[in-house]
Scaffold this active site. Structure first.
Site, PDB file in Angstrom:
ATOM      1  N   HIS A   8      16.203  68.281  53.035  1.00  8.03           N
ATOM      2  CA  HIS A   8      14.774  68.561  53.066  1.00  8.03           C
ATOM      3  C   HIS A   8      14.406  68.962  54.489  1.00  8.03           C
ATOM      4  O   HIS A   8      13.666  68.249  55.172  1.00  8.03           O
ATOM      5  CB  HIS A   8      13.984  67.342  52.583  1.00  8.03           C
ATOM      6  CG  HIS A   8      12.583  67.655  52.138  1.00  8.03           C
ATOM      7  ND1 HIS A   8      12.102  67.316  50.893  1.00  8.03           N
ATOM      8  CD2 HIS A   8      11.560  68.261  52.769  1.00  8.03           C
ATOM      9  CE1 HIS A   8      10.835  67.692  50.781  1.00  8.03           C
ATOM     10  NE2 HIS A   8      10.486  68.265  51.917  1.00  8.03           N
ATOM     11  N   TYR A  45       1.911  73.454  43.488  1.00  7.06           N
ATOM     12  CA  TYR A  45       0.664  73.034  44.119  1.00  7.06           C
ATOM     13  C   TYR A  45      -0.508  73.920  43.724  1.00  7.06           C
ATOM     14  O   TYR A  45      -1.521  73.431  43.235  1.00  7.06           O
ATOM     15  CB  TYR A  45       0.823  73.012  45.643  1.00  7.06           C
ATOM     16  CG  TYR A  45       1.696  71.880  46.109  1.00  7.06           C
ATOM     17  CD1 TYR A  45       1.174  70.619  46.331  1.00  7.06           C
ATOM     18  CD2 TYR A  45       3.064  72.058  46.297  1.00  7.06           C
ATOM     19  CE1 TYR A  45       1.969  69.559  46.736  1.00  7.06           C
ATOM     20  CE2 TYR A  45       3.883  71.006  46.699  1.00  7.06           C
ATOM     21  CZ  TYR A  45       3.329  69.758  46.912  1.00  7.06           C
ATOM     22  OH  TYR A  45       4.123  68.711  47.298  1.00  7.06           O
ATOM     23  N   ASN A  99       8.380  72.542  42.703  1.00  5.50           N
ATOM     24  CA  ASN A  99       7.298  71.931  43.473  1.00  5.50           C
ATOM     25  C   ASN A  99       6.073  72.826  43.302  1.00  5.50           C
ATOM     26  O   ASN A  99       6.034  73.939  43.826  1.00  5.50           O
ATOM     27  CB  ASN A  99       7.676  71.818  44.950  1.00  5.50           C
ATOM     28  CG  ASN A  99       8.844  70.880  45.174  1.00  5.50           C
ATOM     29  OD1 ASN A  99       9.265  70.164  44.275  1.00  5.50           O
ATOM     30  ND2 ASN A  99       9.372  70.864  46.380  1.00  5.50           N
ATOM     31  N   ARG A 129      12.303  60.145  43.995  1.00  9.22           N
ATOM     32  CA  ARG A 129      13.002  61.280  44.577  1.00  9.22           C
ATOM     33  C   ARG A 129      12.841  61.200  46.092  1.00  9.22           C
ATOM     34  O   ARG A 129      11.731  61.269  46.618  1.00  9.22           O
ATOM     35  CB  ARG A 129      12.428  62.590  44.050  1.00  9.22           C
ATOM     36  CG  ARG A 129      13.101  63.806  44.684  1.00  9.22           C
ATOM     37  CD  ARG A 129      12.367  65.100  44.355  1.00  9.22           C
ATOM     38  NE  ARG A 129      12.689  66.063  45.402  1.00  9.22           N
ATOM     39  CZ  ARG A 129      11.801  66.649  46.190  1.00  9.22           C
ATOM     40  NH1 ARG A 129      10.523  66.398  46.065  1.00  9.22           N
ATOM     41  NH2 ARG A 129      12.181  67.494  47.116  1.00  9.22           N
ATOM     42  N   GLU A 153       7.538  67.993  42.708  1.00  8.97           N
ATOM     43  CA  GLU A 153       6.399  67.704  43.593  1.00  8.97           C
ATOM     44  C   GLU A 153       5.137  68.290  42.982  1.00  8.97           C
ATOM     45  O   GLU A 153       5.157  69.399  42.442  1.00  8.97           O
ATOM     46  CB  GLU A 153       6.561  68.327  44.994  1.00  8.97           C
ATOM     47  CG  GLU A 153       7.595  67.691  45.881  1.00  8.97           C
ATOM     48  CD  GLU A 153       7.625  68.313  47.274  1.00  8.97           C
ATOM     49  OE1 GLU A 153       6.621  68.947  47.678  1.00  8.97           O
ATOM     50  OE2 GLU A 153       8.662  68.192  47.941  1.00  8.97           O
ATOM     51  N   GLU A 158      13.050  73.343  48.510  1.00  2.54           N
ATOM     52  CA  GLU A 158      12.238  74.490  48.914  1.00  2.54           C
ATOM     53  C   GLU A 158      12.920  75.375  49.949  1.00  2.54           C
ATOM     54  O   GLU A 158      12.397  75.589  51.056  1.00  2.54           O
ATOM     55  CB  GLU A 158      10.887  74.019  49.458  1.00  2.54           C
ATOM     56  CG  GLU A 158      10.019  73.331  48.425  1.00  2.54           C
ATOM     57  CD  GLU A 158       8.640  72.962  48.941  1.00  2.54           C
ATOM     58  OE1 GLU A 158       7.757  72.684  48.114  1.00  2.54           O
ATOM     59  OE2 GLU A 158       8.440  72.967  50.180  1.00  2.54           O
TER      60      GLU A 158
END
Length: 439
Positions: free
Chosen positions: A125, A295, A293, A81, A352, A170
């Site tokens: 991005h 985290y 994504n 990606r 991600e 995002e």
């Protein structure tokens, strides 16, 4: 005994990949006709990026992509990606096309396919062409139309070989940091401009989906969202309300209108003045998957210095944290995937997931390896709970330019020496390669 993907319940067709983004790895910022982006400009502002770092060279992926593709093949990843740099294709964001920029992604895509690696392209991005920001950027509705034109250009050029497309990476982080907190490009902190930017970004997503559907037969399309569990710093009414508002700003301002057709209630009044007849139908276009994504869980608290009156809070004192200060809670991956599954009812791709460190001195990155192993196990739990998870992309393939953190924060499973640009797989890369190989 080493755990295999099959032992955790992942099907043979599950997609294991790696992610990067254009500004963070490509470099060549002033080469072959590329125009400046808002991040090129932001990096020139004194004190905004650690150590005065810039993306001018980054990992030099622009020149070293063949080596990086070979590295991916050696690791056994089945998909890559990456993002396409809008200012590399259209130096002024619109109008004249830069053939040299188009040709770079031809070479990258062909190199991936030659190695049996599936290209997953993200259109945006965070690197808005500076020339468009000078015309209003994401606060101007015109930018949504220019983004749709850019999406059509990419679809026509690469759609014969690229079938998996993400629209905007995002948008919540990009808009909050860029238009509300002022922490990232274009360094604005204004509630009205943030509300306008949210709506324009959503319109841009819808226009891009339509362009890709029309021009790429068999396209598989998704939005890519930072979505994390959002919790109050303290159990009191003000903190609970701040967390609810921050959850809407961070997690729901984009997937809600894009998938459910409406803005979340705490934001709707602020955005309503910019919504024209037919806009919500233009935004809510059918997509094939939800890119998340993930985290760490976030904690929120009231903050009168912030334009929305809320911001980040502190995690509990006893919660373990990574070297960059992010909470370490592997179970949050399962929690997050279940929340997304129940609300949006789409197949999910983890686009991600990774671990950041400021103190790595060598290649034995045991904390990252442990983080990846635990998060993948938590993802497997969600799969067993009935969540339709289709793929996982580690962030990141390479140590790279980490936005305001410059080169001082490392997320790569492959070490990059930023003096020589030599690449060396870390222990986490060796573990990931073995995990994929064993199946």
């Amino acid at each position: 005994m080493r755990t295999k993907a099959a032992d955790l319940g992942f099907p043979p067709a599950f997609l294991w990949g790696a992610s990067t983004s254009a500004y963070q790895v490509e470099g060549a910022a002033k080469e072959d006709g590329r125009g400046p982006s808002i991040w090129d400009t932001f990096c020139t502002l004194k004190g905004r990026v650690d150590h005065g770092d810039t993306g001018d060279v980054a990992c030099d992926h622009y020149h070293r992509y063949r080596d990086d593709v070979r590295l991916m093949a050696d690791l056994g990843v089945r998909a890559y990606r990456f993002s396409i740099a809008w200012p590399r294709l259209l130096p002024r964001g619109r109008g004249a096309v830069n053939e040299a920029g188009l040709a770079f992604y031809d070479r990258l895509i062909d190199s991936l396919l030659e190695r049996g690696i599936e290209p997953w392209a993200c259109l945006y991005h965070w690197d808005l062409p500076q020339a468009l920001h000078d015309r209003g950027g994401w606060t101007s509705r015109d930018t949504a139309g220019w983004f749709a034109d850019y999406a059509a250009l990419c679809a026509k050029r690469y759609g014969d070989r690229v079938k998996h497309w993400g629209t905007i990476n995002e948008p919540s982080v990009h808009s909050i940091f860029g238009y509300a907190f002022g922490w990232g490009a274009p360094s604005i902190a204004d509630r009205t401009m943030h509300a306008r930017a949210i709506h324009t970004l959503n319109l841009a997503h819808g226009g891009a989906v339509d362009a890709l559907r029309t021009l790429v037969p068999g396209a598989s399309i998704g939005g890519i969202h930072s979505h994390q569990p959002c919790r109050p710093e303290r159990d009191d009414p003000a903190c609970v309300e701040a967390a609810a508002l921050f959850d809407e700003l961070w997690n729901r301002a984009f997937p809600d209108p894009q998938i459910l057709g409406a803005y979340p209630p705490r934001l709707a009044e602020a955005i309503e003045p910019y919504v024209q007849p037919g806009d919500m139908a233009r935004i809510c276009r059918p997509v094939d998957w939800f890119g998340v994504n993930h985290y760490a869980p976030m904690y929120a608290a009231p903050n009168t210095d912030m334009v929305w009156g809320c911001g980040f809070g502190a995690p509990p004192d006893d919660m373990p944290r990574s070297d960059v200060g992010w909470p370490l809670e592997p179970a949050a991956m399962r929690e997050n995937l279940l929340t997304i599954h129940r609300r949006y009812r789409l197949p999910i791709v983890v686009t991600e997931n990774g671990y950041g460190s400021k103190s790595e001195a060598g290649l034995e990155d045991t904390p990252r390896l442990d983080y990846l192993r635990a998060n993948i196990a938590s993802m497997a739990e969600a799969l067993r709970d009935g969540v339709d998870v289709r793929g996982y992309f580690v962030w990141s393939l390479l140590d790279n330019f980490e936005w305001g953190g410059g080169y001082g924060s490392r997320f790569g499973i492959v070490h990059v020496d930023f003096q020589t640009l030599e690449r060396t797989p870390k222990a986490s890369a060796r573990w990931y390669a073995d995990f994929i190989r064993r199946g």
